[in-house]
Motif scaffolding. Structure first.
Motif, PDB file in Angstrom:
ATOM      1  N   LEU A   1      85.415 -17.442 -22.612  1.00  0.00           N
ATOM      2  CA  LEU A   1      84.808 -16.733 -23.736  1.00  0.00           C
ATOM      3  C   LEU A   1      83.704 -17.574 -24.374  1.00  0.00           C
ATOM      4  N   ALA A   2      83.939 -18.881 -24.485  1.00  0.00           N
ATOM      5  CA  ALA A   2      82.919 -19.759 -25.051  1.00  0.00           C
ATOM      6  C   ALA A   2      81.688 -19.794 -24.148  1.00  0.00           C
TER       7      ALA A   2
ATOM      8  N   ARG B   1      79.736 -16.545 -24.619  1.00  0.00           N
ATOM      9  CA  ARG B   1      78.957 -16.552 -25.865  1.00  0.00           C
ATOM     10  C   ARG B   1      77.696 -17.400 -25.704  1.00  0.00           C
TER      11      ARG B   1
ATOM     12  N   GLY C   1      90.316 -16.487 -20.710  1.00  0.00           N
ATOM     13  CA  GLY C   1      90.600 -17.753 -21.355  1.00  0.00           C
ATOM     14  C   GLY C   1      89.572 -18.129 -22.407  1.00  0.00           C
ATOM     15  N   ARG C   2      89.967 -19.072 -23.272  1.00  0.00           N
ATOM     16  CA  ARG C   2      89.101 -19.497 -24.369  1.00  0.00           C
ATOM     17  C   ARG C   2      87.813 -20.135 -23.853  1.00  0.00           C
ATOM     18  N   ASP C   3      87.914 -20.934 -22.791  1.00  0.00           N
ATOM     19  CA  ASP C   3      86.728 -21.590 -22.232  1.00  0.00           C
ATOM     20  C   ASP C   3      85.742 -20.571 -21.675  1.00  0.00           C
TER      21      ASP C   3
END
Length: 226
Positions: A112-113, A116, A108-110
């Motif tokens: 991945l954030a 990072r 999911g995008r969260d």
């Protein structure tokens, strides 16, 4: 982060194969404590760390983890079982951390954030697409720390986290450990360097002759993360 709870040892004995490596271990790791396990080779440091994680059976006694669940525990083992020849990037290693994500599921995008941000925390911003086979030993250990950050665990167990890494990496990893401590997480690290343990860890547990001895001490040089 899951529930923070004391970990209590009641007359614990541990075997490695047929040999009893520790006996009558009794003590408490307080919630949010920062502890170094020290001792010579063969004294049972890794065995005790794995027992705390629930991965090594006790031969006698009990280890009470209170409200901690398996998902609340992050273990960074000595060395990694990751095959560094496998074509996987630093970002993927970190984003796949924890029991809730599998290699066949979309990330999911969260997450991945968060991955990072964890890489940036260990000084590896810009390494997201780099494959792990191209990393130095110190850089790879930073990736493993970033993966541990992403697990967001209440209890963090580190087995010789500073072995074979450069001094800059040691400083960064100590900063991450200090940050975990400031957040109220319980951290236990196996160390060979007694001076390092005394300087940065408020509690030292020494293993020798099959026994564990607790030495609470005031922190001297704890590094706070920026």
């Amino acid at each position: 982060m899951g529930a923070v709870t004391p970990i209590t040892f009641h007359h614990v004995a541990l075997r490695h194969g047929q040999r009893v490596v520790l006996s009558d271990v009794t003590g408490v790791l307080a919630p949010g404590s920062l502890t170094a396990l020290v001792g010579s080779n063969g004294t049972g440091k890794t065995t005790l760390l794995r027992a705390i994680a629930g991965l090594h059976p006790v031969a006698a006694g009990t280890i009470d983890r209170g409200a901690l669940r398996p998902a609340d525990i992050a273990l960074l083992a000595q060395g990694s079982h990751l095959d560094r020849s496998f074509p996987i990037t630093c970002l993927e290693v970190v984003a796949l951390a924890g029991p809730r994500v599998g290699v066949l599921r979309a990330i999911g995008r969260d997450r991945l954030a968060a991955a990072r941000a964890a890489l940036a925390k260990v000084g590896l911003e810009g390494f997201e697409r780099r494959h792990i086979e191209a990393l130095s030993a110190g850089q790879f250990q930073r990736v493993l720390f970033a993966r541990t950050i992403a697990q967001d665990a209440a209890l963090i167990l580190l087995d010789e986290p500073f072995t074979n890494v450069d001094t800059d990496t040691v400083a960064i990893l100590l900063s991450v450990i200090a940050d975990w401590h400031a957040q109220g997480r319980t951290v236990v690290a196996v160390l060979h360097d007694l001076d390092l343990a005394r300087r940065y860890f408020p509690q030292v547990v020494t293993l020798a002759d099959g026994h564990a001895t607790w030495f609470p001490q005031p922190p001297i040089g704890l590094i706070r993360a920026a």
